[in-house]
Structure formats: structure tokens, C-alpha cells
Design a protein around this motif. Structure first.
Motif, PDB file in Angstrom:
ATOM      1  N   CYS A 101     -32.451 -15.656  25.749  1.00  0.00           N
ATOM      2  CA  CYS A 101     -32.938 -15.066  26.868  1.00  0.00           C
ATOM      3  C   CYS A 101     -33.428 -13.629  27.008  1.00  0.00           C
ATOM      4  O   CYS A 101     -34.320 -13.253  27.243  1.00  0.00           O
ATOM      5  CB  CYS A 101     -32.073 -15.361  28.242  1.00  0.00           C
ATOM      6  SG  CYS A 101     -31.976 -17.148  28.774  1.00  0.00           S
ATOM      7  N   HIS A 126     -38.306 -18.590  31.696  1.00  0.00           N
ATOM      8  CA  HIS A 126     -38.453 -19.889  30.766  1.00  0.00           C
ATOM      9  C   HIS A 126     -37.635 -20.771  31.087  1.00  0.00           C
ATOM     10  O   HIS A 126     -37.967 -22.215  30.614  1.00  0.00           O
ATOM     11  CB  HIS A 126     -38.419 -19.368  29.244  1.00  0.00           C
ATOM     12  CG  HIS A 126     -37.415 -18.989  28.741  1.00  0.00           C
ATOM     13  ND1 HIS A 126     -36.758 -17.919  29.150  1.00  0.00           N
ATOM     14  CD2 HIS A 126     -36.562 -19.688  27.770  1.00  0.00           C
ATOM     15  CE1 HIS A 126     -35.850 -17.665  28.529  1.00  0.00           C
ATOM     16  NE2 HIS A 126     -35.521 -18.858  27.646  1.00  0.00           N
ATOM     17  N   ALA A 149     -29.323 -13.021  35.386  1.00  0.00           N
ATOM     18  CA  ALA A 149     -30.599 -12.782  35.280  1.00  0.00           C
ATOM     19  C   ALA A 149     -31.407 -12.379  36.183  1.00  0.00           C
ATOM     20  O   ALA A 149     -32.318 -11.192  36.131  1.00  0.00           O
ATOM     21  CB  ALA A 149     -31.510 -14.075  34.674  1.00  0.00           C
ATOM     22  N   PRO A 152     -35.220 -12.310  32.337  1.00  0.00           N
ATOM     23  CA  PRO A 152     -35.218 -12.798  30.915  1.00  0.00           C
ATOM     24  C   PRO A 152     -34.756 -14.362  30.914  1.00  0.00           C
ATOM     25  O   PRO A 152     -34.790 -15.125  30.076  1.00  0.00           O
ATOM     26  CB  PRO A 152     -33.742 -12.107  30.546  1.00  0.00           C
ATOM     27  CG  PRO A 152     -33.324 -11.727  32.249  1.00  0.00           C
ATOM     28  CD  PRO A 152     -34.166 -11.662  32.945  1.00  0.00           C
ATOM     29  N   ALA A 153     -34.909 -15.118  32.250  1.00  0.00           N
ATOM     30  CA  ALA A 153     -34.595 -16.493  32.262  1.00  0.00           C
ATOM     31  C   ALA A 153     -35.757 -17.266  32.706  1.00  0.00           C
ATOM     32  O   ALA A 153     -35.633 -18.533  33.464  1.00  0.00           O
ATOM     33  CB  ALA A 153     -33.203 -16.745  33.021  1.00  0.00           C
ATOM     34  N   THR A 179     -30.111 -25.061  27.238  1.00  0.00           N
ATOM     35  CA  THR A 179     -29.878 -23.690  26.576  1.00  0.00           C
ATOM     36  C   THR A 179     -28.799 -23.741  25.715  1.00  0.00           C
ATOM     37  O   THR A 179     -28.593 -22.685  25.016  1.00  0.00           O
ATOM     38  CB  THR A 179     -29.440 -22.924  27.822  1.00  0.00           C
ATOM     39  OG1 THR A 179     -28.027 -23.346  28.222  1.00  0.00           O
ATOM     40  CG2 THR A 179     -30.181 -23.088  29.094  1.00  0.00           C
ATOM     41  N   THR A 235     -36.561 -12.492  25.184  1.00  0.00           N
ATOM     42  CA  THR A 235     -37.644 -12.760  26.013  1.00  0.00           C
ATOM     43  C   THR A 235     -38.194 -11.464  26.381  1.00  0.00           C
ATOM     44  O   THR A 235     -39.359 -11.225  26.966  1.00  0.00           O
ATOM     45  CB  THR A 235     -37.742 -13.970  26.731  1.00  0.00           C
ATOM     46  OG1 THR A 235     -36.852 -13.543  27.799  1.00  0.00           O
ATOM     47  CG2 THR A 235     -37.264 -15.162  26.298  1.00  0.00           C
TER      48      THR A 235
END
Length: 141
Positions: A70, A42, A28, A39-40, A57, A73
Motif C-alpha cells: 500500500c 486501491h 491509511a 495509500p489504500a 490484501t 503506491t
């Protein structure tokens, strides 16, 4: 030194910490470096063990869906059949305990690179048990 190899060297300097600098969060980081968005974001810091990673996850049970979630997002990345340098993937590798486990990896042009529990590692494609999915990052060398 190219940005890709700078990133691999950065991974080498990091300890492997679940939820901070594990194989998927390092990927990420690479996607963020190339694309400008994490993308990670969250899931960072939401787990601190292999079991916690699975609970938060689902990566160990369905790694492709976890990565797709991921990447979703940030609008997603295109799935490809053949990797180009800098593309990311989920590969299956034999870990130190002898079990075959999913791992996030980046294609280096001739080998897969990834952050493992003991170091940053590269594997020849023949040493990889299976490539489950590859996403284009649009990295320009």
C-alpha cells in the motif's frame, strides 16, 4: 487538540467495518491526512470480512508486505527502528478471541493507538506482543 488526537477521536466515532474503517484503513486515513495521498485507495471497498481482507490484501498472512504494498503506491515511507509520535506500524496484539493477530497502529508518544472491532484502543508498549515494522509519517506535532 492536535491533529493526531483529532484523528483518534474520528476513529472512535466510526463503526469497525472491514474494507471501510478497519485498523489498516484508518491508518491509511491518517497517512492521507499527513501526506495528502491515500495509500489504500486501491483496496478500499474490495473486502467485507476478515477472510476477504486476507484474500484481497494478504494482511493476515504477511502484514508487513501488505502495508509495504500500500505504501508503495504513494512512493513508500521510510522504515524506522524507533517510533516518533504519529508514526505507523504493524503490531501483534491479542484479540477478543484470544488469538494473536496483526493490527495497524499509530504511535501516540507513550502508547499505540488503533481501531479495534469494538472501539478505538490504546495499548501500553508492554501490552503489545510484538512490533513487526514501523514507518515514519513525518508528522510534526
Amino acid at each position: 487538540m492536535t491533529p493526531l488526537y483529532q484523528e483518534l477521536h474520528r476513529w472512535s466515532a466510526l463503526p469497525f467495518i472491514w474494507g471501510e474503517s478497519d485498523c489498516m484503513l484508518c491508518l491509511a486515513d491518517w497517512v492521507q491526512r499527513v501526506r495528502g495521498v491515500d495509500p489504500a485507495a486501491h483496496i478500499r471497498g474490495t473486502y467485507d470480512s476478515r477472510g476477504g481482507c486476507q484474500r484481497e490484501t494478504g494482511f493476515l498472512r504477511d502484514p508487513v508486505a501488505a502495508v509495504e504494498g500500500c505504501l508503495g503506491t504513494i512512493g513508500g515511507l521510510e522504515r524506522v527502528g524507533d517510533p516518533r509520535t504519529g508514526d505507523v506500524a504493524v503490531i501483534m496484539v491479542r484479540d477478543a478471541e484470544g488469538r494473536v493477530s496483526p493490527c495497524g497502529a499509530v504511535w501516540l508518544g507513550t502508547a499505540w493507538g488503533f481501531k479495534g472491532p469494538h472501539s478505538t484502543t490504546t495499548l501500553h508498549p508492554r501490552a503489545v506482543q510484538e512490533v513487526l515494522a514501523i514507518w515514519s509519517v513525518d508528522y510534526e506535532t
